[in-house]
Design a protein around this motif. Structure first.
Motif, PDB file in Angstrom:
ATOM      1  N   CYS A   1      -5.476   4.029   6.289  1.00 20.86           N
ATOM      2  CA  CYS A   1      -6.040   5.470   6.727  1.00 20.86           C
ATOM      3  C   CYS A   1      -6.908   5.368   8.058  1.00 20.86           C
ATOM      4  O   CYS A   1      -7.539   6.224   8.336  1.00 20.86           O
TER       5      CYS A   1
ATOM      6  N   VAL B   1       0.789  -1.196  -0.010  1.00 17.86           N
ATOM      7  CA  VAL B   1      -0.159   0.078  -0.047  1.00 17.86           C
ATOM      8  C   VAL B   1       0.774   1.341  -0.120  1.00 17.86           C
ATOM      9  O   VAL B   1       2.105   1.157   0.736  1.00 17.86           O
TER      10      VAL B   1
ATOM     11  N   PHE C   1      -2.034   6.857   1.327  1.00 10.53           N
ATOM     12  CA  PHE C   1      -3.215   6.597   2.242  1.00 10.53           C
ATOM     13  C   PHE C   1      -3.104   6.749   3.511  1.00 10.53           C
ATOM     14  O   PHE C   1      -2.211   5.839   4.384  1.00 10.53           O
TER      15      PHE C   1
ATOM     16  N   GLU D   1      -5.318  -0.169   1.942  1.00 13.77           N
ATOM     17  CA  GLU D   1      -5.629   1.133   1.921  1.00 13.77           C
ATOM     18  C   GLU D   1      -6.473   1.502   3.105  1.00 13.77           C
ATOM     19  O   GLU D   1      -5.972   2.523   3.600  1.00 13.77           O
TER      20      GLU D   1
ATOM     21  N   GLN E   1      -7.529   7.331  -6.718  1.00 14.21           N
ATOM     22  CA  GLN E   1      -6.945   7.051  -5.770  1.00 14.21           C
ATOM     23  C   GLN E   1      -6.727   8.316  -4.801  1.00 14.21           C
ATOM     24  O   GLN E   1      -6.430   8.360  -3.497  1.00 14.21           O
TER      25      GLN E   1
ATOM     26  N   TYR F   1     -12.139   6.470   2.677  1.00 16.16           N
ATOM     27  CA  TYR F   1     -11.839   5.661   3.973  1.00 16.16           C
ATOM     28  C   TYR F   1     -11.707   6.304   5.189  1.00 16.16           C
ATOM     29  O   TYR F   1     -12.028   5.802   6.516  1.00 16.16           O
TER      30      TYR F   1
END
Ligand code: UDP
Length: 415
Positions: free
Chosen positions: A330, A206, A211, A326, A298, A305
């Protein structure tokens, strides 16, 4: 014969990604985790000194040419059949030979020598195998999904024999298979009779700098959700990912007024599936509680999130499940089915939950546990993020580099 270490120059690697462009629309029918993987890994490897050329088919709006990616990796679009974005993957099979010839022409024109071919998905594996044989170099493959696993699940349309046979041939002819989980490694050994020593597990990753938690609450304001809890789904819209099961679970919670559900993903290529979901939601009396947000880039996903109270991953099959990582990065908890490696990543009750038996009722029960809790604190958000810190793409590329070097002794030359 005596070998000695010559220059430290890293080899040039040909990544083959026939059907899916790393710069394609993420969340559309056939573009998702594999494209993210290729882009992130290519850039990381290029940053480590490898030269990476990613070959994909020409498609709208990328008519051709070389697109430089960060870190020195390049994306090269070449002819391979129809150029429309939404072509069925299987219809590309008859164009594999054209694609191979185009790559060979490109390599000759540019006077490039490749030290390794790294193919993604079985169609690319067929092309990559031929290229590797012609060039006399190693062939490494990542399948991303497997037809035999999909067919055993009996969800959605069965995968054709052509794919099963193609996968089997690639499994046996290549030198190395990379899987993202032990589970996928076992499936390939069991269902395709692959020698286990040929398969290496390298986890997915990730982008931890992209993120990260957004604490401004801006998206909640924009969506005017007040203090309702947000249940989030992010991904391609297809039966194998179980969005219909999520709606089944939510229908069991319709008596509660304190939640809404955001469905992220799907464009016109997924219209039919989205239509089915909307009908299902209306039939079960939760039509008003769902928001279909379509594709979200993205760059904007961290806001989703961060705003969500939980991410639901109701999939029947994931070779890994990037969206879960992801969300966790977050600080958002994940309620997921037992797919990919999520059982080893999610800490039950702390960063989410695993639904062992994937039914609407069991999924609903786990979701209720999370929406009954008070909104998560900054400390809880930080603690959830911490659980996935080891998954940076730099670590993934570091592990892959070991596999590449073992197949590609470029630095050792006969004298
Ligand atoms: N994604 C996105 N926008 C969307 C939907 C999905 O950027 O609207 C991205 C998401 O961030 C993730 C990928 O698509 O990186 C999906 O990967 P995953 O492994 O979850 O599923 P796959 O597509 O491989 O089945």
């Amino acid at each position: 014969m005596i070998y000695q270490v010559a220059s430290c120059q890293k080899p040039r690697i040909a990544f083959i990604s026939l059907h899916s462009c790393p710069l394609g629309n993420l969340g559309a029918k056939d573009t998702g985790g594999m494209s993210v993987y290729i882009r992130e890994v290519a850039v990381q490897l290029a940053g480590m000194g490898y030269h990476v050329d990613i070959f994909t088919r020409k498609h709208e709006p990328h008519g051709g040419g070389i697109i430089p990616l960060a870190g020195g990796a390049r994306l090269i679009h070449l002819d391979a059949g129809e150029q429309c974005e939404t072509t069925e993957k299987i219809s590309l099979y008859p164009h594999i030979d054209t694609f191979i010839q185009e790559i060979q022409k490109f390599a000759r024109r540019q006077k490039e020598q490749y030290g390794l071919v790294f193919s993604h998905y079985w169609l690319s594996g067929v092309a990559g195998g031929q290229l590797a044989r012609d060039w006399g170099v190693g062939h490494m493959v990542m399948f991303h999904t497997l037809a035999a696993v999909k067919n055993n699940l009996r969800v959605g349309n069965p995968e054709p024999q052509l794919r099963l046979k193609g996968e089997k041939a690639v499994v046996h002819s290549c030198q190395k298979i990379i899987t993202a989980t032990q589970r996928e490694r076992q499936s390939i050994s069991l269902l395709y009779d692959a020698p286990p020593e040929k398969i290496s597990v390298v986890t997915c990753g990730v982008n931890m700098s992209l993120f990260k938690p957004r604490l401004d609450g801006q998206l909640r304001k924009e969506l005017a959700v007040d203090d309702r809890r947000i249940i989030l789904y992010v991904g391609r819209i297809e039966p194998l990912k179980g969005p219909h099961l999520l709606l089944e679970a939510l229908a069991l919670l319709k008596h509660r007024q304190d939640w809404c559900c955001l469905i992220v993903g799907g464009d016109q290529s997924s219209n039919e599936e989205i239509g089915h979901l909307k009908e299902q939601a209306i039939r079960s009396g939760i039509g008003e509680r769902l928001v279909f947000a379509g594709l979200v880039s993205q760059e904007k996903l961290p806001a989703y999130y961060s705003a969500a109270d939980l991410l639901a991953v109701p999939s029947f099959y994931e070779s890994f499940g990037l969206v879960a990582l992801e969300a966790l990065a977050c600080g958002c908890p994940v309620v997921a089915s037992d797919v990919g490696d999520l059982k080893n990543i999610i800490t039950p009750g702390m960063s989410g939950d695993i639904v062992e038996k994937l039914t609407g009722a069991d999924l609903a029960a786990k979701i209720v546990n999370w929406i009954n809790r008070p909104a998560r604190t900054v400390e809880e958000t930080g603690a959830i993020r911490k659980t996935v810190e080891r998954f940076g793409w730099d670590n993934v590329a570091g592990e892959l580099a070991k596999e590449i070097d073992s197949l590609c002794p470029q630095a050792a030359r006969a004298v």
